[in-house]
Design a protein around this motif. Structure first.
Motif, PDB file in Angstrom:
ATOM      1  N   ILE A 211     -19.624 -18.826 -26.254  1.00 34.17           N
ATOM      2  CA  ILE A 211     -19.496 -20.272 -26.403  1.00 34.17           C
ATOM      3  C   ILE A 211     -19.426 -20.660 -27.885  1.00 34.17           C
ATOM      4  N   GLY A 212     -20.297 -20.047 -28.713  1.00 31.53           N
ATOM      5  CA  GLY A 212     -20.314 -20.380 -30.138  1.00 31.53           C
ATOM      6  C   GLY A 212     -19.287 -19.639 -30.971  1.00 31.53           C
ATOM      7  N   ASP A 213     -18.461 -18.771 -30.346  1.00 31.69           N
ATOM      8  CA  ASP A 213     -17.424 -17.989 -31.055  1.00 31.69           C
ATOM      9  C   ASP A 213     -18.026 -17.159 -32.191  1.00 31.69           C
ATOM     10  N   VAL A 214     -19.228 -16.647 -32.003  1.00 27.20           N
ATOM     11  CA  VAL A 214     -19.873 -15.801 -33.009  1.00 27.20           C
ATOM     12  C   VAL A 214     -19.446 -14.357 -32.746  1.00 27.20           C
ATOM     13  N   LEU A 215     -18.662 -13.806 -33.673  1.00 27.91           N
ATOM     14  CA  LEU A 215     -18.195 -12.427 -33.510  1.00 27.91           C
ATOM     15  C   LEU A 215     -19.302 -11.421 -33.793  1.00 27.91           C
ATOM     16  N   LYS A 216     -20.174 -11.736 -34.750  1.00 25.29           N
ATOM     17  CA  LYS A 216     -21.290 -10.857 -35.062  1.00 25.29           C
ATOM     18  C   LYS A 216     -22.292 -11.645 -35.891  1.00 25.29           C
ATOM     19  N   GLN A 217     -23.591 -11.276 -35.756  1.00 27.67           N
ATOM     20  CA  GLN A 217     -24.633 -11.908 -36.539  1.00 27.67           C
ATOM     21  C   GLN A 217     -25.750 -10.899 -36.788  1.00 27.67           C
ATOM     22  N   GLY A 218     -26.449 -11.082 -37.886  1.00 32.15           N
ATOM     23  CA  GLY A 218     -27.522 -10.174 -38.245  1.00 32.15           C
ATOM     24  C   GLY A 218     -27.873 -10.298 -39.725  1.00 32.15           C
ATOM     25  N   TYR A 219     -28.890  -9.519 -40.131  1.00 33.93           N
ATOM     26  CA  TYR A 219     -29.340  -9.563 -41.514  1.00 33.93           C
ATOM     27  C   TYR A 219     -28.495  -8.644 -42.388  1.00 33.93           C
ATOM     28  N   LEU A 220     -28.168  -9.118 -43.588  1.00 34.11           N
ATOM     29  CA  LEU A 220     -27.479  -8.344 -44.610  1.00 34.11           C
ATOM     30  C   LEU A 220     -28.063  -8.714 -45.976  1.00 34.11           C
ATOM     31  N   TRP A 221     -27.981  -7.774 -46.905  1.00 39.46           N
ATOM     32  CA  TRP A 221     -28.357  -8.048 -48.296  1.00 39.46           C
ATOM     33  C   TRP A 221     -27.113  -8.559 -49.021  1.00 39.46           C
ATOM     34  N   LYS A 222     -27.284  -9.655 -49.772  1.00 32.87           N
ATOM     35  CA  LYS A 222     -26.165 -10.283 -50.483  1.00 32.87           C
ATOM     36  C   LYS A 222     -26.509 -10.398 -51.961  1.00 32.87           C
ATOM     37  N   LYS A 223     -25.526 -10.089 -52.810  1.00 30.46           N
ATOM     38  CA  LYS A 223     -25.711 -10.193 -54.253  1.00 30.46           C
ATOM     39  C   LYS A 223     -25.349 -11.595 -54.717  1.00 30.46           C
ATOM     40  N   GLY A 224     -26.222 -12.206 -55.541  1.00 33.92           N
ATOM     41  CA  GLY A 224     -26.012 -13.577 -56.013  1.00 33.92           C
ATOM     42  C   GLY A 224     -24.839 -13.681 -56.966  1.00 33.92           C
ATOM     43  N   HIS A 225     -24.307 -14.888 -57.086  1.00 30.29           N
ATOM     44  CA  HIS A 225     -23.139 -15.122 -57.943  1.00 30.29           C
ATOM     45  C   HIS A 225     -23.541 -15.395 -59.399  1.00 30.29           C
ATOM     46  N   THR A 236     -23.779 -15.092 -39.990  1.00 29.89           N
ATOM     47  CA  THR A 236     -23.124 -15.434 -38.722  1.00 29.89           C
ATOM     48  C   THR A 236     -21.616 -15.463 -38.969  1.00 29.89           C
ATOM     49  N   LEU A 237     -20.890 -14.594 -38.244  1.00 30.10           N
ATOM     50  CA  LEU A 237     -19.449 -14.449 -38.439  1.00 30.10           C
ATOM     51  C   LEU A 237     -18.705 -15.167 -37.314  1.00 30.10           C
ATOM     52  N   LYS A 238     -17.784 -16.058 -37.708  1.00 26.83           N
ATOM     53  CA  LYS A 238     -16.888 -16.739 -36.794  1.00 26.83           C
ATOM     54  C   LYS A 238     -15.445 -16.490 -37.245  1.00 26.83           C
ATOM     55  N   PRO A 239     -14.454 -16.795 -36.391  1.00 29.16           N
ATOM     56  CA  PRO A 239     -13.065 -16.512 -36.789  1.00 29.16           C
ATOM     57  C   PRO A 239     -12.615 -17.210 -38.062  1.00 29.16           C
ATOM     58  N   SER A 240     -13.263 -18.320 -38.435  1.00 35.65           N
ATOM     59  CA  SER A 240     -12.803 -19.068 -39.604  1.00 35.65           C
ATOM     60  C   SER A 240     -13.664 -18.863 -40.842  1.00 35.65           C
TER      61      SER A 240
END
Length: 623
Positions: A211-225, A236-240
């Motif tokens: 229903i929410g079009d969530v292709l995948k979700q979960g924890y990841l480590w991200k490097k700051g900008h 949370t990954l969606k098609p857009s």
């Protein structure tokens, strides 16, 4: 059209819930309340006048679904804009109306799922149900949904038991209703020994995915900008887009990564103490991330690539596309099944025709055998008679010979008849062979027809894509026309400004001409003063010469060589040169006026006029 179909499914449940007598009609007062609530949750401006006019109290009787549909289409569904309202709030409204009447969680004495989980399963049922009313879910979609839930809990669904259950429940209709499906889940028949919290988490995961079009979700480590530090975020990954939050509750959104056809994902080597790294590249920035293990990194990269592919293909939802493909596969299987049944019926008819012809052939063979037996008996009888006649009557030999000749002719006829029967049998065998060949050719023709249909469907898809490109070019052309009109208005404004500037320049030119006339008058006055001064100088030179040098008797002095001491003849030449300078200045001013350089004329006029003023001052000093 897809959004309208989804909204109609939920509204259908709300309408049937208001139909207490199950007569297919609802009272006008209830429909007014339902319409007002739909206006609110869909964020559509209320139109009370149209509502009252459509549901007047003087109308006879309640309103059916067919009578409500024109108002629903014109005043509600036609005004709905996708993304302008919360779909979940709309579903909750319709679920509240229908669940109050139809959903009984303790119908079987126990309940495996909560009320919120039942709502999510209801939404999933509406998404996967067929676009026919009353809404049902076909067995393939029931099995697909239950497998998704079991997979989320890392268990395996018992397909055999599910088929037995569906074969018992589905008799008159071709699928399950939503209340039968919820009873099936609540019975715990396929979820034995699993905790309620695990089932709720699995339903939530499947709900978010479909229903929410969530292709995948979960924890990841991200490097700051900016700070370049590593932070753990819930993605949370969606098609857009790829959104990330502070935690899995998703209450505090920290950012979003927009994905398009120019985006890509790449695997990175381990660095900064982080392993299983990858990055998402967009047109504006590169995002570095780190997964918990290699498997998670592979799943994330594949999911992001799928999202980019879906966005490039213009598809907003993966599961809508998968649902359509499954529906097409079911329709294709049904068509093949119908074609196979038709082919079997045709083969059966051919078999019956073959058996009938074989029976006719057996009858012909039997008739031939009987004819041969009769012919043998007749031959024996004839031989006996011939022997008797030969022994008894020599006289009747000729008659016997004639009778024999006639019998031989009859035998020839019989043999010819037998030959015709044999040819008939051969023709029947050849006809049977031709029928088999025709059957094989028909099968091949149907296969060719199926391939041609597939090619035609592909050509139709390509034609639709070209039509979309043509519409896009048309929109770009309209934008270019609007831009050209805007540029035309800007040029028109600039021309108006230039015309105003030209008028101001003409006014200033007129002022300069007035100044020039005034300067010309001053120059003429200066020339007159200079001429008078020159005359006075000559006169005073003569007088001074006479005073300084008394004339002796008989002595003559040249007049031109006299003058005041300290007086230089070059003074007159200087004044003449100043007049020439003024004349040159006037000539330059006239040329400058022709060229339109107003500012240069004013500057040169002020500078050049300073010299005649000095000359005038010198002349006045001389005077």
């Amino acid at each position: 059209m897809e959004l309208r179909a989804e909204l109609l499914k939920s509204i259908w449940y709300a309408f049937t819930a208001l139909d207490a007598e199950k007569s297919g009609k609802v009272s006008k007062s209830q429909l007014k309340v339902l319409s007002h609530n739909l206006y609110t949750v869909l964020h559509i401006p209320h139109d009370p006048v149209a509502l009252e006019e459509h549901f007047k109290d003087d109308d006879d009787g309640p309103v059916s679904s067919q009578g409500y549909m024109p108002y629903l289409n014109k005043y509600i569904l036609d005004k709905v804009e996708e993304g302008a309202f919360a779909k979940e709030s709309f579903d909750e409204l319709c679920w509240t109306l229908t669940a109050k009447k139809n959903y009984k969680p303790n119908r079987n004495g126990n309940s495996v799922i909560s009320h919120d989980d039942a709502f999510k399963l209801w939404c999933l049922f509406n998404f996967l149900s067929e676009d026919k009313y009353p809404l049902i879910m076909v067995p393939d979609e029931v099995e697909y949904l239950l497998k998704k839930i079991c997979t989320a809990m890392s268990i395996e669904l018992n397909s055999g038991e599910l088929e037995d259950y569906l074969s018992q429940e589905i008799q008159q209709q071709s699928g399950l209703t939503v209340w039968q499906f919820l009873d099936l889940v609540n019975s715990g028949r396929f979820l034995r020994g699993i905790e309620r919290e695990a089932i709720s988490m699995a339903i939530e995961e499947v709900y978010q995915e479909i229903i929410g079009d969530v292709l995948k979700q979960g924890y990841l480590w991200k490097k700051g900008h900016l700070r370049r530090n590593w932070s753990e975020r819930w993605f949370t990954l969606k098609p857009s887009d790829l959104s990330y939050y502070l935690n899995e509750e998703r209450k505090e959104k920290r950012g979003s990564i927009s994905l398009d056809r120019n985006s890509c994902v790449e695997i990175l080597p381990d660095k900064d103490g982080k392993r299983c790294m990858f990055c998402v590249k967009t047109t504006s920035r590169t995002y570095e991330m780190s997964a918990s293990d290699t498997r998670q990194r592979q799943e994330w990269t594949l999911a992001i690539q799928m999202a980019i592919r879906l966005h490039a293909e213009g598809k907003k939802s993966l599961h809508k596309d998968l649902k359509q493909k499954r529906r097409e596969q079911r329709e294709q299987r049904e068509r093949k099944k119908a074609a196979k049944e038709e082919e079997m019926q045709r083969l059966k008819q051919l078999q019956e025709e073959k058996e009938r012809k074989l029976q006719e052939l057996e009858l012909l063979k039997e008739a031939q055998r009987q004819a041969e037996v009769l012919l043998q008996e007749e031959e024996q009888r004839r031989q006996q008679q011939h022997e008797e006649m030969q022994k008894m009557l020599e006289i009747q030999l000729r008659e016997a010979e004639q009778a024999r000749a006639s019998m031989q002719a009859e035998m020839v006829l019989k043999e010819a008849e037998a030959e015709r029967q044999r040819k008939r049998i051969t023709e029947l065998e050849e006809m049977q062979q031709r029928l088999q060949d025709a059957l094989q050719q028909e099968i091949k023709a149907r296969q060719d027809e199926e391939s041609v249909r597939c090619a035609q469907a592909r050509l139709l898809a390509e034609e639709e894509e070209k039509l979309k490109q043509l519409m896009k070019l048309k929109e770009e052309q309209e934008e270019y026309i609007i831009k050209a009109q805007h540029e035309k208005q800007v040029l028109k404004q600039e021309m108006e400004n230039k015309s105003k500037f030209l008028e101001e320049a003409q006014q200033q030119l007129e002022e300069v001409r007035v100044n020039r006339e005034r300067v010309d008058q001053d120059v003429m006055l200066a020339q007159r003063k200079l001429q008078q001064a020159s005359t006075n100088v000559k006169h005073w030179n003569v007088q001074m010469n006479r005073l300084m040098h008394p004339i002796a008797p008989g002595e003559k002095r040249p007049v031109g060589s006299g003058g005041f001491p300290g007086f230089s003849p070059t003074l007159l030449s200087v004044k003449d040169s100043s007049l020439k300078i003024k004349q040159n200045l006037e000539k330059k001013k006239s040329d400058a006026f022709k060229n339109g350089s107003k500012e240069n004329i004013n500057g040169q006029t002020e500078k050049q006029l300073q010299r005649p003023d000095k000359d005038d001052s010198n002349c006045e000093a001389l005077d």
